[in-house]
Design a protein around this motif. Structure first.
Motif, PDB file in Angstrom:
ATOM      1  N   GLY A 129       0.810  -1.208   0.000  1.00  0.00           N
ATOM      2  CA  GLY A 129       0.000   0.000   0.000  1.00  0.00           C
ATOM      3  C   GLY A 129       0.842   1.257   0.000  1.00  0.00           C
ATOM      4  O   GLY A 129       0.507   2.249  -0.663  1.00  0.00           O
ATOM      5  N   GLY A 130       1.951   1.224   0.732  1.00  0.00           N
ATOM      6  CA  GLY A 130       2.846   2.376   0.760  1.00  0.00           C
ATOM      7  C   GLY A 130       3.435   2.676  -0.609  1.00  0.00           C
ATOM      8  O   GLY A 130       3.552   3.838  -1.010  1.00  0.00           O
ATOM      9  N   ILE A 131       3.813   1.629  -1.343  1.00  0.00           N
ATOM     10  CA  ILE A 131       4.361   1.803  -2.691  1.00  0.00           C
ATOM     11  C   ILE A 131       3.305   2.402  -3.617  1.00  0.00           C
ATOM     12  O   ILE A 131       3.582   3.311  -4.407  1.00  0.00           O
ATOM     13  CB  ILE A 131       4.866   0.459  -3.241  1.00  0.00           C
ATOM     14  N   ILE A 132       2.072   1.888  -3.519  1.00  0.00           N
ATOM     15  CA  ILE A 132       0.975   2.410  -4.343  1.00  0.00           C
ATOM     16  C   ILE A 132       0.742   3.890  -4.040  1.00  0.00           C
ATOM     17  O   ILE A 132       0.562   4.710  -4.953  1.00  0.00           O
ATOM     18  CB  ILE A 132      -0.318   1.611  -4.104  1.00  0.00           C
ATOM     19  N   LEU A 133       0.757   4.250  -2.762  1.00  0.00           N
ATOM     20  CA  LEU A 133       0.506   5.635  -2.370  1.00  0.00           C
ATOM     21  C   LEU A 133       1.628   6.567  -2.829  1.00  0.00           C
ATOM     22  O   LEU A 133       1.369   7.699  -3.246  1.00  0.00           O
ATOM     23  CB  LEU A 133       0.317   5.727  -0.859  1.00  0.00           C
ATOM     24  N   LEU A 134       2.868   6.097  -2.759  1.00  0.00           N
ATOM     25  CA  LEU A 134       3.983   6.916  -3.251  1.00  0.00           C
ATOM     26  C   LEU A 134       3.840   7.175  -4.746  1.00  0.00           C
ATOM     27  O   LEU A 134       4.039   8.300  -5.220  1.00  0.00           O
ATOM     28  CB  LEU A 134       5.316   6.226  -2.965  1.00  0.00           C
ATOM     29  N   ALA A 135       3.502   6.116  -5.490  1.00  0.00           N
ATOM     30  CA  ALA A 135       3.298   6.272  -6.931  1.00  0.00           C
ATOM     31  C   ALA A 135       2.131   7.222  -7.205  1.00  0.00           C
ATOM     32  O   ALA A 135       2.191   8.058  -8.122  1.00  0.00           O
ATOM     33  CB  ALA A 135       3.033   4.913  -7.574  1.00  0.00           C
ATOM     34  N   PHE A 136       1.085   7.118  -6.399  1.00  0.00           N
ATOM     35  CA  PHE A 136      -0.075   7.983  -6.584  1.00  0.00           C
ATOM     36  C   PHE A 136       0.259   9.441  -6.296  1.00  0.00           C
ATOM     37  O   PHE A 136      -0.202  10.344  -7.007  1.00  0.00           O
ATOM     38  CB  PHE A 136      -1.223   7.535  -5.681  1.00  0.00           C
ATOM     39  N   ILE A 137       1.049   9.695  -5.264  1.00  0.00           N
ATOM     40  CA  ILE A 137       1.424  11.071  -4.930  1.00  0.00           C
ATOM     41  C   ILE A 137       2.146  11.730  -6.108  1.00  0.00           C
ATOM     42  O   ILE A 137       1.845  12.867  -6.493  1.00  0.00           O
ATOM     43  CB  ILE A 137       2.310  11.109  -3.672  1.00  0.00           C
ATOM     44  N   VAL A 138       3.094  11.000  -6.693  1.00  0.00           N
ATOM     45  CA  VAL A 138       3.838  11.525  -7.845  1.00  0.00           C
ATOM     46  C   VAL A 138       2.874  11.790  -9.003  1.00  0.00           C
ATOM     47  O   VAL A 138       2.908  12.854  -9.642  1.00  0.00           O
ATOM     48  CB  VAL A 138       4.945  10.550  -8.276  1.00  0.00           C
ATOM     49  N   PHE A 139       1.999  10.816  -9.278  1.00  0.00           N
ATOM     50  CA  PHE A 139       1.042  10.961 -10.372  1.00  0.00           C
ATOM     51  C   PHE A 139       0.086  12.126 -10.121  1.00  0.00           C
ATOM     52  O   PHE A 139      -0.198  12.923 -11.012  1.00  0.00           O
ATOM     53  CB  PHE A 139       0.241   9.664 -10.543  1.00  0.00           C
ATOM     54  N   HIS A 140      -0.411  12.239  -8.893  1.00  0.00           N
ATOM     55  CA  HIS A 140      -1.410  13.253  -8.570  1.00  0.00           C
ATOM     56  C   HIS A 140      -0.840  14.668  -8.699  1.00  0.00           C
ATOM     57  O   HIS A 140      -1.520  15.578  -9.191  1.00  0.00           O
ATOM     58  CB  HIS A 140      -1.929  13.022  -7.149  1.00  0.00           C
ATOM     59  N   ILE A 141       0.405  14.851  -8.265  1.00  0.00           N
ATOM     60  CA  ILE A 141       1.043  16.157  -8.392  1.00  0.00           C
ATOM     61  C   ILE A 141       1.242  16.510  -9.870  1.00  0.00           C
ATOM     62  O   ILE A 141       0.943  17.631 -10.302  1.00  0.00           O
ATOM     63  CB  ILE A 141       2.385  16.186  -7.643  1.00  0.00           C
ATOM     64  N   SER A 167     -12.302  11.916 -16.640  1.00  0.00           N
ATOM     65  CA  SER A 167     -12.903  11.411 -17.877  1.00  0.00           C
ATOM     66  C   SER A 167     -12.035  10.314 -18.481  1.00  0.00           C
ATOM     67  O   SER A 167     -12.471   9.577 -19.364  1.00  0.00           O
ATOM     68  CB  SER A 167     -13.087  12.550 -18.889  1.00  0.00           C
ATOM     69  N   ARG A 168     -10.796  10.214 -17.998  1.00  0.00           N
ATOM     70  CA  ARG A 168      -9.887   9.144 -18.430  1.00  0.00           C
ATOM     71  C   ARG A 168     -10.112   7.942 -17.512  1.00  0.00           C
ATOM     72  O   ARG A 168      -9.822   8.011 -16.316  1.00  0.00           O
ATOM     73  CB  ARG A 168      -8.438   9.613 -18.355  1.00  0.00           C
ATOM     74  N   TRP A 169     -10.573   6.837 -18.070  1.00  0.00           N
ATOM     75  CA  TRP A 169     -10.967   5.690 -17.247  1.00  0.00           C
ATOM     76  C   TRP A 169      -9.805   5.152 -16.418  1.00  0.00           C
ATOM     77  O   TRP A 169      -9.977   4.741 -15.266  1.00  0.00           O
ATOM     78  CB  TRP A 169     -11.538   4.577 -18.133  1.00  0.00           C
ATOM     79  N   TRP A 170      -8.603   5.166 -17.000  1.00  0.00           N
ATOM     80  CA  TRP A 170      -7.460   4.601 -16.292  1.00  0.00           C
ATOM     81  C   TRP A 170      -7.051   5.466 -15.100  1.00  0.00           C
ATOM     82  O   TRP A 170      -6.630   4.951 -14.060  1.00  0.00           O
ATOM     83  CB  TRP A 170      -6.273   4.411 -17.245  1.00  0.00           C
ATOM     84  N   ALA A 171      -7.200   6.798 -15.248  1.00  0.00           N
ATOM     85  CA  ALA A 171      -6.881   7.695 -14.141  1.00  0.00           C
ATOM     86  C   ALA A 171      -7.894   7.508 -13.017  1.00  0.00           C
ATOM     87  O   ALA A 171      -7.539   7.499 -11.833  1.00  0.00           O
ATOM     88  CB  ALA A 171      -6.879   9.147 -14.618  1.00  0.00           C
ATOM     89  N   LEU A 172      -9.163   7.355 -13.400  1.00  0.00           N
ATOM     90  CA  LEU A 172     -10.212   7.122 -12.402  1.00  0.00           C
ATOM     91  C   LEU A 172      -9.968   5.806 -11.662  1.00  0.00           C
ATOM     92  O   LEU A 172     -10.085   5.735 -10.432  1.00  0.00           O
ATOM     93  CB  LEU A 172     -11.578   7.101 -13.099  1.00  0.00           C
ATOM     94  N   ALA A 173      -9.608   4.755 -12.418  1.00  0.00           N
ATOM     95  CA  ALA A 173      -9.366   3.444 -11.807  1.00  0.00           C
ATOM     96  C   ALA A 173      -8.169   3.491 -10.851  1.00  0.00           C
ATOM     97  O   ALA A 173      -8.227   2.947  -9.736  1.00  0.00           O
ATOM     98  CB  ALA A 173      -9.139   2.387 -12.895  1.00  0.00           C
ATOM     99  N   PHE A 174      -7.091   4.154 -11.277  1.00  0.00           N
ATOM    100  CA  PHE A 174      -5.902   4.250 -10.423  1.00  0.00           C
ATOM    101  C   PHE A 174      -6.218   5.029  -9.153  1.00  0.00           C
ATOM    102  O   PHE A 174      -5.769   4.682  -8.064  1.00  0.00           O
ATOM    103  CB  PHE A 174      -4.759   4.917 -11.196  1.00  0.00           C
ATOM    104  N   TYR A 175      -7.005   6.093  -9.289  1.00  0.00           N
ATOM    105  CA  TYR A 175      -7.389   6.898  -8.136  1.00  0.00           C
ATOM    106  C   TYR A 175      -8.154   6.044  -7.126  1.00  0.00           C
ATOM    107  O   TYR A 175      -7.898   6.108  -5.917  1.00  0.00           O
ATOM    108  CB  TYR A 175      -8.259   8.071  -8.602  1.00  0.00           C
ATOM    109  N   LEU A 176      -9.091   5.233  -7.598  1.00  0.00           N
ATOM    110  CA  LEU A 176      -9.890   4.403  -6.690  1.00  0.00           C
ATOM    111  C   LEU A 176      -9.033   3.327  -6.012  1.00  0.00           C
ATOM    112  O   LEU A 176      -9.210   3.034  -4.835  1.00  0.00           O
ATOM    113  CB  LEU A 176     -11.051   3.759  -7.456  1.00  0.00           C
ATOM    114  N   VAL A 177      -8.100   2.750  -6.776  1.00  0.00           N
ATOM    115  CA  VAL A 177      -7.191   1.762  -6.190  1.00  0.00           C
ATOM    116  C   VAL A 177      -6.340   2.423  -5.101  1.00  0.00           C
ATOM    117  O   VAL A 177      -6.147   1.868  -4.011  1.00  0.00           O
ATOM    118  CB  VAL A 177      -6.287   1.136  -7.275  1.00  0.00           C
ATOM    119  N   ALA A 178      -5.850   3.624  -5.395  1.00  0.00           N
ATOM    120  CA  ALA A 178      -5.031   4.346  -4.420  1.00  0.00           C
ATOM    121  C   ALA A 178      -5.833   4.706  -3.177  1.00  0.00           C
ATOM    122  O   ALA A 178      -5.319   4.657  -2.058  1.00  0.00           O
ATOM    123  CB  ALA A 178      -4.457   5.615  -5.062  1.00  0.00           C
TER     124      ALA A 178
END
Length: 256
Positions: A129-141, A167-178
């Motif tokens: 989960g920590g790895i996913i969140l780190l990746a998400f932080i970089v992506f979100h910024i 509106s991008r399905w993959w961004a929405l999916a990654f956000y929900l996983v994060a």
């Protein structure tokens, strides 16, 4: 003069030595993780509350714009908060990695059969989960602050940036996983932080963690509500009235 300066110098060295011993100890690293974790919890709860203005209905776009402008008008305070958050993340990750390395060094050979007794799925997925969140932080910024890849991105227009971004399905999916990873991380992290700092006593029912459950569920669902709302078409196209003079540079601008 030199003699008079020696006690102060010795005191400084002693303080540095104590701080070093504290950091080098496993207990010290756990305390650092607890304190920085609480800082992170405070940030995500506040961030989530700000994002919920997306559901304001009429005037939501303006409310989100005014919220973004207000944050940037704080000037040095905003940069101070950013610096504290960056330092907290760096210390949290460093302490976690070092504790993991120590645990592996203490038991180089893994258990042949491991049956968790009172651990939870949250505690068992903290590393992943920590790895996913780190990746998400970089992506979100990159996504919502610099607008990389967001259709029709506009600085200081978080309402439409979020709406278009999801509106991008993959961004929405990654956000929900994060957000699922965030919920699990908060559940175990909030409880562990309180235990480490002595705010919670050992219990005969170690899996009953009401405060941790409340923090994790409310925060994760609050964040997830925005992409789900976007997917359901709850956010209509709405342009806020931008201030006539925007002097904020593209580097410091951005939206949540």
């Amino acid at each position: 003069m030199a003699i008079a300066a020696m006690p102060a110098r010795d005191s400084s060295r002693a303080s540095t030595s104590r701080l070093r011993r504290f950091w080098d100890s496993s207990v010290g690293k756990k305390v650092v993780m607890a304190v920085t974790g609480i800082i992170g919890i405070g940030f995500v709860v506040g961030h989530m509350a700000g994002n919920l203005q997306m559901f304001k209905g009429t005037g939501a776009a303006q409310a989100m714009h005014d919220y973004a402008v207000l944050l940037r008008k704080t000037g040095g305070l905003l940069w101070l908060v950013r610096g504290v958050l960056l330092g907290a993340v760096a210390l949290h990750v460093t302490a976690a990695l070092q504790l993991i390395a120590r645990n592996r060094a203490a038991r180089p050979v893994a258990y042949g059969l491991l049956k968790p007794q009172v651990s939870t799925i949250a505690s068992r997925t903290m590393r992943v989960g920590g790895i996913i969140l780190l990746a998400f932080i970089v992506f979100h910024i990159a996504d919502m602050t610099f607008g990389l890849g967001v259709p029709d991105f506009r600085h200081l227009d978080p309402y439409n940036n979020l709406r278009n971004g999801f509106s991008r399905w993959w961004a929405l999916a990654f956000y929900l996983v994060a957000m699922a990873a965030l919920g699990l991380h908060l559940y175990h992290g909030a409880w562990a932080s309180l235990r480490t700092l002595g705010a919670r006593r050992p219990s005969s029912q170690p899996l009953h963690r009401n405060i941790a459950i409340a923090i994790a569920v409310i925060t994760a669902l609050g964040f997830a509500a925005v992409p789900i709302g976007a997917a359901l078409g709850l956010f209509t196209d709405d342009t806020p009235i931008m201030e006539e003079r925007q002097t904020v540079s593209a580097f410091t601008e951005g939206a949540r």
